[in-house]
Design a protein around this motif. Structure first.
Motif, PDB file in Angstrom:
ATOM      1  N   TRP A 185      27.869-121.186  -2.370  1.00 33.43           N
ATOM      2  CA  TRP A 185      26.636-121.728  -1.816  1.00 33.43           C
ATOM      3  C   TRP A 185      26.971-122.933  -0.937  1.00 33.43           C
ATOM      4  O   TRP A 185      27.941-123.649  -1.188  1.00 33.43           O
ATOM      5  CB  TRP A 185      25.692-122.164  -2.934  1.00 33.43           C
ATOM      6  CG  TRP A 185      24.951-121.030  -3.578  1.00 33.43           C
ATOM      7  CD1 TRP A 185      25.447-120.108  -4.442  1.00 33.43           C
ATOM      8  CD2 TRP A 185      23.570-120.699  -3.393  1.00 33.43           C
ATOM      9  NE1 TRP A 185      24.482-119.222  -4.822  1.00 33.43           N
ATOM     10  CE2 TRP A 185      23.301-119.565  -4.202  1.00 33.43           C
ATOM     11  CE3 TRP A 185      22.537-121.244  -2.653  1.00 33.43           C
ATOM     12  CZ2 TRP A 185      22.049-118.972  -4.264  1.00 33.43           C
ATOM     13  CZ3 TRP A 185      21.268-120.664  -2.716  1.00 33.43           C
ATOM     14  CH2 TRP A 185      21.041-119.539  -3.513  1.00 33.43           C
ATOM     15  N   ILE A 209      21.063-126.024  -8.951  1.00 33.25           N
ATOM     16  CA  ILE A 209      19.766-125.561  -8.447  1.00 33.25           C
ATOM     17  C   ILE A 209      18.608-126.040  -9.318  1.00 33.25           C
ATOM     18  O   ILE A 209      17.596-126.539  -8.793  1.00 33.25           O
ATOM     19  CB  ILE A 209      19.765-124.024  -8.294  1.00 33.25           C
ATOM     20  CG1 ILE A 209      20.643-123.621  -7.109  1.00 33.25           C
ATOM     21  CG2 ILE A 209      18.337-123.504  -8.095  1.00 33.25           C
ATOM     22  CD1 ILE A 209      20.729-122.125  -6.885  1.00 33.25           C
ATOM     23  N   PRO A 240      25.792-123.919  -7.272  1.00 31.07           N
ATOM     24  CA  PRO A 240      24.526-123.289  -7.688  1.00 31.07           C
ATOM     25  C   PRO A 240      24.073-123.724  -9.075  1.00 31.07           C
ATOM     26  O   PRO A 240      22.895-123.541  -9.424  1.00 31.07           O
ATOM     27  CB  PRO A 240      24.843-121.792  -7.632  1.00 31.07           C
ATOM     28  CG  PRO A 240      26.329-121.712  -7.706  1.00 31.07           C
ATOM     29  CD  PRO A 240      26.849-122.932  -7.039  1.00 31.07           C
ATOM     30  N   LYS A 284      23.284-119.061   0.158  1.00 32.89           N
ATOM     31  CA  LYS A 284      24.430-118.360  -0.401  1.00 32.89           C
ATOM     32  C   LYS A 284      25.119-117.576   0.708  1.00 32.89           C
ATOM     33  O   LYS A 284      24.477-116.928   1.528  1.00 32.89           O
ATOM     34  CB  LYS A 284      23.980-117.400  -1.511  1.00 32.89           C
ATOM     35  CG  LYS A 284      25.139-116.653  -2.159  1.00 32.89           C
ATOM     36  CD  LYS A 284      24.657-115.704  -3.235  1.00 32.89           C
ATOM     37  CE  LYS A 284      25.834-114.947  -3.845  1.00 32.89           C
ATOM     38  NZ  LYS A 284      25.421-113.997  -4.887  1.00 32.89           N
ATOM     39  N   GLU A 291      18.049-129.747  -8.528  1.00 32.69           N
ATOM     40  CA  GLU A 291      17.732-130.081  -7.142  1.00 32.69           C
ATOM     41  C   GLU A 291      16.487-129.383  -6.611  1.00 32.69           C
ATOM     42  O   GLU A 291      15.909-129.847  -5.623  1.00 32.69           O
ATOM     43  CB  GLU A 291      18.923-129.726  -6.239  1.00 32.69           C
ATOM     44  CG  GLU A 291      20.176-130.534  -6.490  1.00 32.69           C
ATOM     45  CD  GLU A 291      20.025-131.979  -6.065  1.00 32.69           C
ATOM     46  OE1 GLU A 291      19.153-132.256  -5.235  1.00 32.69           O
ATOM     47  OE2 GLU A 291      20.764-132.835  -6.578  1.00 32.69           O
ATOM     48  N   CYS A 292      16.070-128.275  -7.254  1.00 28.06           N
ATOM     49  CA  CYS A 292      15.030-127.442  -6.639  1.00 28.06           C
ATOM     50  C   CYS A 292      13.828-127.146  -7.518  1.00 28.06           C
ATOM     51  O   CYS A 292      12.794-126.709  -7.003  1.00 28.06           O
ATOM     52  CB  CYS A 292      15.632-126.107  -6.183  1.00 28.06           C
ATOM     53  SG  CYS A 292      17.040-126.266  -5.086  1.00 28.06           S
ATOM     54  N   ASN A 317      22.090-129.334   6.049  1.00 29.22           N
ATOM     55  CA  ASN A 317      21.188-130.481   6.176  1.00 29.22           C
ATOM     56  C   ASN A 317      21.372-131.067   7.569  1.00 29.22           C
ATOM     57  O   ASN A 317      22.123-132.013   7.774  1.00 29.22           O
ATOM     58  CB  ASN A 317      21.515-131.520   5.100  1.00 29.22           C
ATOM     59  CG  ASN A 317      20.418-132.558   4.963  1.00 29.22           C
ATOM     60  OD1 ASN A 317      19.651-132.793   5.892  1.00 29.22           O
ATOM     61  ND2 ASN A 317      20.344-133.205   3.813  1.00 29.22           N
ATOM     62  N   GLU A 356      25.123-126.266   1.517  1.00 28.99           N
ATOM     63  CA  GLU A 356      23.963-127.069   1.915  1.00 28.99           C
ATOM     64  C   GLU A 356      23.985-127.231   3.430  1.00 28.99           C
ATOM     65  O   GLU A 356      24.984-127.675   4.011  1.00 28.99           O
ATOM     66  CB  GLU A 356      23.994-128.444   1.254  1.00 28.99           C
ATOM     67  CG  GLU A 356      22.853-129.351   1.725  1.00 28.99           C
ATOM     68  CD  GLU A 356      22.934-130.748   1.152  1.00 28.99           C
ATOM     69  OE1 GLU A 356      22.140-131.602   1.585  1.00 28.99           O
ATOM     70  OE2 GLU A 356      23.796-130.987   0.279  1.00 28.99           O
ATOM     71  N   SER A 405      18.315-126.858   3.672  1.00 32.32           N
ATOM     72  CA  SER A 405      18.473-125.533   3.065  1.00 32.32           C
ATOM     73  C   SER A 405      19.710-125.456   2.195  1.00 32.32           C
ATOM     74  O   SER A 405      20.741-126.076   2.499  1.00 32.32           O
ATOM     75  CB  SER A 405      18.569-124.454   4.162  1.00 32.32           C
ATOM     76  OG  SER A 405      17.304-124.181   4.708  1.00 32.32           O
ATOM     77  N   TYR A 406      19.595-124.669   1.130  1.00 33.31           N
ATOM     78  CA  TYR A 406      20.728-124.198   0.359  1.00 33.31           C
ATOM     79  C   TYR A 406      20.828-122.696   0.603  1.00 33.31           C
ATOM     80  O   TYR A 406      19.825-121.975   0.463  1.00 33.31           O
ATOM     81  CB  TYR A 406      20.549-124.468  -1.131  1.00 33.31           C
ATOM     82  CG  TYR A 406      20.470-125.933  -1.493  1.00 33.31           C
ATOM     83  CD1 TYR A 406      21.424-126.831  -1.045  1.00 33.31           C
ATOM     84  CD2 TYR A 406      19.434-126.410  -2.297  1.00 33.31           C
ATOM     85  CE1 TYR A 406      21.361-128.173  -1.383  1.00 33.31           C
ATOM     86  CE2 TYR A 406      19.363-127.755  -2.644  1.00 33.31           C
ATOM     87  CZ  TYR A 406      20.320-128.632  -2.177  1.00 33.31           C
ATOM     88  OH  TYR A 406      20.265-129.958  -2.499  1.00 33.31           O
ATOM     89  N   PHE A 430      27.864-126.385  -2.039  1.00 34.07           N
ATOM     90  CA  PHE A 430      26.818-126.694  -3.009  1.00 34.07           C
ATOM     91  C   PHE A 430      27.061-125.872  -4.269  1.00 34.07           C
ATOM     92  O   PHE A 430      27.344-124.672  -4.198  1.00 34.07           O
ATOM     93  CB  PHE A 430      25.439-126.380  -2.426  1.00 34.07           C
ATOM     94  CG  PHE A 430      24.302-126.568  -3.393  1.00 34.07           C
ATOM     95  CD1 PHE A 430      23.904-127.831  -3.777  1.00 34.07           C
ATOM     96  CD2 PHE A 430      23.640-125.460  -3.921  1.00 34.07           C
ATOM     97  CE1 PHE A 430      22.860-128.004  -4.682  1.00 34.07           C
ATOM     98  CE2 PHE A 430      22.591-125.626  -4.807  1.00 34.07           C
ATOM     99  CZ  PHE A 430      22.202-126.909  -5.191  1.00 34.07           C
TER     100      PHE A 430
END
Length: 995
Positions: free
Chosen positions: A461, A477, A474, A453, A480-481, A465, A463, A450-451, A472
């Motif tokens: 933000w 994004i 933003p 905020k 990465e997403c 894991n 991460e 998950s990321y 992280f």
């Protein structure tokens, strides 16, 4: 003073509660317990936080203590509070419910190793599970201030969802505030809300790196009422829906029944429209909405697709008057538009992107890795029932809406008070991105993380894991997403010689967004006002008192571990204890507690090995401290049993037992030097009546008695223990009276049974030494005993150390190097076991290395010396082994053969002739098998080279000697001979090798 400043405030000050003036380290040193405090209060850690700074403080502290004196005594007393062997013994011997000891159930994790890591945890999370040092110090908590979740196998889907829920302030506070008066406080292991509350409490207040969710996985049951299988991967969206469904049922009729409604629950309007004026509506609850992404490139397109209607044939029913005035139902089938619209908006809008699809051509599930973008801010007005472009007039809806259509679940009062859309402020429709659940992999396997905020911060933000938590950006994004394609540089060739090259190719990204969490701006502002306080951007809420106290205690233990399990502290302890000129009783006690308690728990090989000699030296020079330690370690077998059964590192296990042997031998030498005659009184003592022995000998005898009792308990689950029998070996080898006590107490017989295994059960009555021995064991498979003492080379030497004092021929006998007094005869079960065929067979077949050969040779010599019966057993077994075994397996019997050939007694000519001729006969019989003949000859050459008697024997047998020469000549010509045999043959040709 300076000493107190360095120790208490710079090095060992731990987080304390407000209202407590003294640091925890100082209160521990004074022997007082930590005090309770208000929930949620935190103090700063020690002043010296950097490794280099702490190293300098330790060095200065050691310099202040050099030479002894008051400073030395003060520091020793303060350091002693951090180390307690008694605490280790007590913790291992405390019985749990049911009378059996169980592992500690500590849900927060230190993560000293990676056994709980997920094999699928890729990217940053899995890399950080590997520690740069072998020290067992707990991994530090993430610098972000957040706690991770351990992956017990394949539960990354669970971890990513629970972290998203935890980071929703309103949801977290509601769970932490939940109280259920109907639940039994004593047993909440099956209560999913209680376990979720426990998890959230640890995630907020724990100072450790990660929380172990095993208790939650046990409480969460599937539809078959089975706990989560942590080795089976699940769909994150499906788990999210199942979790909230279970929470909804548990929250009914409680004060928190509106929890889901106030956080993630919304409603959609399912509308049916047909010309000219037909309309029907039903309201459905949702926790997340699923939107398609196939052939779509943005979230706005997917939401438009979601509310887009489809035409279906629908039969409308309407009551009316018949021809005779009676009530009739009129049915009419019309082309009808069926569509969905958002109706009541949740504070947290969860959107599931349908990346998994089914390929009807291949009949396989596939994952859609196509490019799909989503905005940081989302206006949902155009996707609501009133805001969509083709909205039905409100007057038409109100007149035609189903009268009984409260909801598809029919739950009265389950929704927030309805408000007309036109009366809502603009912020009610504005959402901003606050969480992303990412899936990396394929449709059949992958990993979730998950990321998220941080609510309350502008743009921070993180991460999440599994156990890894990090910041992280933003700005990453889209990369990465969003999915889609990426360019990869492929390098090939020899870059060291500047001959390499690179090539760029395009590939599909396998990591992309799977679920999105958007926060309503109105709800976000309310959450920020309701938080208890904000620390470094983190919103904190009250935790239940019982959980807060437990977590506070564990946090203090964590800081204590973190402060002492590191190399700087170990170096300081070496300066303080080993290099110090002082030699006090307190110093010896601290050294024993540090080595056998702290270093044993640390499992640091290098430091343990170094301190093994140091602790023996310190205790060996301090009689009072040494005797205190032996009495402490002999007070119950909890510590030894823990080292034997729980320590998986055989090297560390060996260091502990070797150090114990050294301390025991130091005490023995002291007793022998002070009063040798007191050992004579042991002839009337056994391990069952140690109190009858002289007081000075009781510490040693109690230790031996403890090991003897432990043998009876571990017999049901034996396993190799590195150097476990080394202390017994040292004591028995040094003193016949002690060895005699071991024999009369049944200890020798127990050691022999452990070595032989279950094969002795049918042939010998072992009930006298093992009353609970199972005579119905499976002898063929040796299923009862799995111990192999030769694997660690400590069991057989212990047996020999006892047996060497006794004659094995049934009468007293003088052995070489045994002194003027003949050895007394061994009798009974002990003699029957050590001279049995099973004992000989095990020795012949289990000598796997040269080191083991050296360990067992003295025992073979003692068994066979002037003993024709045992010699025949060995010769017969070796003759069979040479015939039966092939290639590498021949080395085992030959190692025993070397020991027999090297022994000098009256039976030597017979043994040598029988064994050497057996080898030659086997060479004759295996000429077809080149490798077997070569191994036999190679072993024979080693006998000839090392033992002159064998050389003389072959020299007189010209026929066999000529055969060997011809065989080697032929092998050399055909280039099959080994290098060793070629050298021998060349030496023979030049006259250097003589027979």
């Amino acid at each position: 003073g300076l000493l107190e400043e360095l120790f208490d405030r710079c090095l060992f000050e731990m987080p304390v509660s407000s209202g407590v003036d003294r640091p925890v380290a100082l209160r521990l040193a004074e022997g007082s317990s930590t005090e309770s405090s208000p929930v949620g209060t935190v103090a700063d850690p020690p002043k010296a936080k950097n490794s280099n700074t702490r190293k300098a403080c330790f060095e200065l502290l050691a310099e202040l203590c050099r030479g002894g004196g008051a400073s030395f005594d003060s520091i020793v007393s303060r350091v002693q509070a951090h180390h307690g062997l008694a605490e280790v013994i007590r913790s291992r011997s405390t019985p749990a419910k049911g009378g059996k000891r169980e592992p500690a159930d500590d849900d927060s994790m230190d993560l000293t190793d990676a056994e709980d890591s997920d094999s699928g945890s890729a990217r940053r999370g899995s890399d950080l599970m590997v520690r740069p040092s072998r020290l067992a110090a707990p991994l530090p908590k993430s610098t972000t201030g957040y706690v991770g979740l351990a992956n017990l196998g394949c539960i990354c889907y669970l971890n990513s969802i629970l972290q998203q829920l935890f980071m929703m302030p309103r949801f977290r506070r509601a769970i932490l505030d939940f109280e259920d008066e109907d639940e039994d406080d004593e047993d909440d292991t099956e209560d999913i809300i209680a376990q979720l509350q426990k998890m959230f409490s640890y995630l907020q207040n724990s100072e450790k790196a990660a929380y172990n969710p095993r208790s939650f996985t046990q409480a969460f049951k599937d539809w078959d009422n089975q706990p989560i299988d942590v080795l089976v991967q699940q769909d994150a969206a499906e788990f999210f829906s199942n979790l909230l469904t279970k929470l909804e049922s548990k929250l009914m009729t409680t004060d928190s029944e509106n929890l889901l409604e106030d956080t993630v629950q919304g409603t959609v309007a399912q509308e049916l429209l047909a010309e000219p004026d037909k309309y029907r509506e039903r309201e459905d609850v949702f926790y997340l909405i699923e939107v398609p992404i196939l052939n779509l490139r943005s979230l706005e397109e997917s939401l438009a697709k979601f509310i887009e209607g489809e035409t279906v044939e629908y039969t409308w029913e309407e009551e009316g008057d018949g021809d005779n005035g009676e009530k009739v139902v009129k049915k009419e089938t019309l082309d009808t538009t069926k569509r969905f619209s958002l109706k009541k908006l949740p504070p947290h809008l969860v959107i599931h992107l349908k990346r998994f699809d089914f390929d009807y051509e291949t009949f396989q599930q596939i994952k859609l890795n196509d490019y799909f973008e989503f905005p940081m801010e989302l206006d949902v007005r155009e996707y609501t029932q009133d805001g969509r472009g083709d909205a039905t007039p409100d007057s038409k809806r109100s007149s035609k809406r189903d009268a009984d259509a409260e909801t598809s679940r029919g739950k009265k009062g389950s929704f927030r008070n309805a408000t007309r859309f036109e009366d809502l402020p603009e912020e009610a429709f504005m959402y901003e991105l606050a969480g992303i659940v990412v899936h990396m992999g394929t449709a059949n396997s992958g990993h979730y993380y998950s990321y998220i905020k941080e609510r309350g911060s502008k743009d921070r933000w993180f991460e999440f894991n599994d156990t890894f938590v990090g910041e992280f950006d933003p700005e990453d994004i889209p990369a990465e997403c969003f999915g889609g394609e990426e360019e990869v540089n492929y390098m090939y060739g020899n870059f060291q010689n500047s001959q390499g090259a690179s090539r760029t190719y395009t590939r599909r990204k396998i990591q992309n967004a799977f679920m999105l969490i958007y926060d309503q701006k109105l709800a976000k502002e309310d959450d920020e006002r309701r938080s208890l306080r904000v620390r470094r951007g983190r919103q904190l809420y009250p935790v239940p008192r019982k959980l807060a106290d437990t977590i506070r205690t564990e946090n203090e233990h964590y800081w204590r571990q973190n402060n002492i399990l590191n190399r700087n502290y170990f170096a300081f302890m070496t300066d303080l204890l080993y290099r110090s000129e002082a030699n006090t009783r307190a110093q010896g006690k601290l050294a024993a507690d540090f080595f056998f308690g702290t270093l044993y728990a640390a499992r640091e090989r290098e430091v343990l090995k170094t301190w093994e000699k140091q602790v023996v030296s310190i205790l060996g020079a301090n009689t009072e401290a040494r005797q205190d330690f032996l009495l402490q370690i002999s007070n119950g077998s909890a510590y030894l049993e823990d080292v034997y059964t729980r320590c998986a590192d055989s090297f560390c296990q060996g260091c502990i037992f070797d150090a114990l042997a050294g301390v025991l031998m130091a005490e023995f030498r002291h007793l022998q030097a002070s009063n040798r005659s007191q050992f004579r009184s042991l002839q009337r003592v056994t391990l069952q009546n140690v109190d009858a022995a002289p007081a000075a000998l009781q510490p040693i005898l109690r230790f031996v008695a403890m090991v003897n009792a432990l043998l009876a308990r571990i017999v049901a689950n034996p396993k190799p223990g590195k150097s476990f029998f080394r202390p017994i070996e040292g004591l028995a080898r040094a003193s016949w009276p002690l060895a005699d006590v071991m024999v009369r107490s049944g200890m020798l017989a127990r050691l022999q049974v452990l070595f032989l295994g279950s094969s002795v059960a049918r042939d010998h009555d072992v009930a006298q030494v093992f009353p609970s021995f199972d005579l119905d064991v499976d002898v063929a498979t040796d299923a009862y005993f799995k111990y192999r003492g030769l694997d660690d080379a400590s069991l057989l030497p212990a047996i020999y150390a006892i047996v060497k004092w006794y004659s094995l021929v049934g009468a007293p006998m003088k052995y070489p190097n045994s002194g003027e007094t003949p050895c007394p005869a061994l009798a009974g079960l002990e003699l029957a076991l050590v001279t049995s065929e099973a004992f000989v067979n095990r020795m012949v077949l289990e000598v796997k290395t040269r080191a083991l050969q050296l360990q067992m040779s003295p025992l073979i010599w003692h068994l066979c010396y002037e003993n024709e019966n045992v010699s025949k057993l060995f010769v017969n077994k070796l003759q069979k082994a040479v015939v039966v075994h092939d290639d590498v397996d021949l080395k085992k019997p030959f190692r025993c053969l070397y020991a027999l050939v090297s022994m000098e007694d009256s039976l030597r000519p017979w043994r040598v002739r029988a064994l050497v001729y057996t080898v030659l006969e086997e060479v004759f019989n295996t000429l077809r098998y080149l490798r077997a003949s070569e191994v036999n000859l190679e072993m024979l050459f080693r006998l000839v080279k090392n033992y002159p008697y064998v050389n003389v024997l072959l020299k007189g047998d010209t026929k066999r000697l000529q055969f060997i020469v011809d065989y080697l000549d032929n092998r050399l010509r055909n280039s099959y001979a080994s290098t060793y045999q070629q050298q021998l043959f060349k030496a023979k040709r030049t006259g250097q090798y003589q027979h």
